[in-house]
Design an enzyme around this catalytic site. Structure first.
Site, PDB file in Angstrom:
ATOM      1  N   SER A  69     -33.352  -2.172  -3.799  1.00  0.00           N
ATOM      2  CA  SER A  69     -32.440  -3.310  -3.691  1.00  0.00           C
ATOM      3  C   SER A  69     -31.195  -2.985  -2.881  1.00  0.00           C
ATOM      4  O   SER A  69     -30.622  -3.875  -2.238  1.00  0.00           O
ATOM      5  CB  SER A  69     -32.043  -3.794  -5.088  1.00  0.00           C
ATOM      6  N   ASP A 232     -22.768  -8.178 -10.561  1.00  0.00           N
ATOM      7  CA  ASP A 232     -23.488  -7.584 -11.692  1.00  0.00           C
ATOM      8  C   ASP A 232     -23.001  -6.175 -12.040  1.00  0.00           C
ATOM      9  O   ASP A 232     -23.513  -5.554 -12.962  1.00  0.00           O
ATOM     10  CB  ASP A 232     -24.993  -7.567 -11.418  1.00  0.00           C
ATOM     11  N   HIS A 235     -25.010  -3.443  -8.268  1.00  0.00           N
ATOM     12  CA  HIS A 235     -25.279  -3.381  -6.828  1.00  0.00           C
ATOM     13  C   HIS A 235     -23.970  -3.435  -6.039  1.00  0.00           C
ATOM     14  O   HIS A 235     -22.985  -4.005  -6.514  1.00  0.00           O
ATOM     15  CB  HIS A 235     -26.186  -4.538  -6.405  1.00  0.00           C
TER      16      HIS A 235
END
Length: 282
Positions: A69, A232, A235
């Site tokens: 990611s 979040d 990330h």
């Protein structure tokens, strides 16, 4: 003899109970971390595939980004702020040449997914340089380090077979993740450092250019979590991606044979084997 045996047995039982209690504590902490982080960003990163900085004219440099990611750019709110776009823009500015970005990274990927990411590419696609950032999910899913590293090396070998040079951003420092409680965060930090060290050794031996993200950009994430992380808190934010790309670009330029004589600094290593750097004909 009996008292000694009884004492030893009691100690063994006590130790076993302590292990069980510790395992249960870590299980609860892992569940808590998952709840805190959640999936506020979804599971799809922005599509940043395009030719960046067309204004420079001439044939574009082909940049491929593979991994998880972070490599995909999850957390960036604008495509120009994704990791791939940041690297592409940095290269274009330095080389005065357009850069065609192809992001094959997939959110949630472990190192074992690199093979599928390569399989998904057009058979005729030939990148000039590939950047691989992977490892965080291997740590959280407790993939054995030798298994994880073997998948990375296989991907590096396949990329070299395509005729491109390879830069590997090693596993980030999971100790920077504030939503993860202690002692789980400390265990994650140690495991991520172990994997990163093994990735660096294996990448160098395979002819890639490893960059220690934990060393080069990790302190920024530890010292400035509010600025470095996205919604979040797991990330990178736009600024976090900018700093990460800035950490990778010097080694990408070095891999391409475009060094300006300034050493990239600690955390950047050269491959042990020979890597292709002559792109004059492309």
């Amino acid at each position: 003899m009996v008292p000694v045996l009884a004492t030893a047995l009691a100690a063994s039982v006590g130790a076993a109970l302590a292990v069980v209690a510790a395992a249960e504590l870590l299980r609860r902490q892992a569940a808590l971390a998952r709840r805190r982080i959640g999936k506020a960003l979804g599971e799809e990163a922005l599509d940043a595939d395009r030719v960046w900085r067309k204004k420079y004219g001439g044939p574009p440099l082909d940049l491929l980004v593979l991994g998880d990611s972070v490599a995909a750019g999850l957390g960036a709110e604008r495509r120009k702020d994704t990791l791939g776009a940041r690297i592409a823009r940095g290269l274009a500015k330095r080389l005065h040449r357009p850069v065609r970005l192809r992001v094959g990274a997939v959110v949630g990927s472990e190192s074992s997914a690199l093979a599928a990411q390569l399989d998904a590419l057009d058979p005729a696609y030939r990148p000039d340089v590939a950047v691989v950032v992977v490892g965080g999910n291997d740590v959280t899913h407790r993939v054995p380090v030798p298994v994880s590293v073997s998948h990375l090396v296989e991907a590096v070998d396949r990329l070299h077979a395509l005729g491109c040079v390879v830069v590997v951003g090693t596993c980030p420092d999971l100790g920077a993740l504030r939503p993860v409680p202690q002692p789980l965060r400390a265990l994650g930090a140690r495991a991520s450092r172990q994997l990163a060290a093994a990735q660096a050794v294996a990448a160098r031996a395979a002819g890639a250019y490893p960059v220690s993200l934990a060393e080069v950009v990790g302190p920024f994430f530890v010292d400035h979590p509010d600025e470095a992380f996205s919604l979040d808190r797991f990330h990178p934010s736009a600024l976090g991606y900018r700093r990460t790309a800035k950490a990778l670009v010097p080694s990408v330029l070095r891999a391409l044979g475009e060094e300006d004589g300034t050493p990239p600094g600690p955390g950047h290593e050269r491959p042990e084997g020979r890597a292709r750097t002559d792109l004059s004909g492309r």
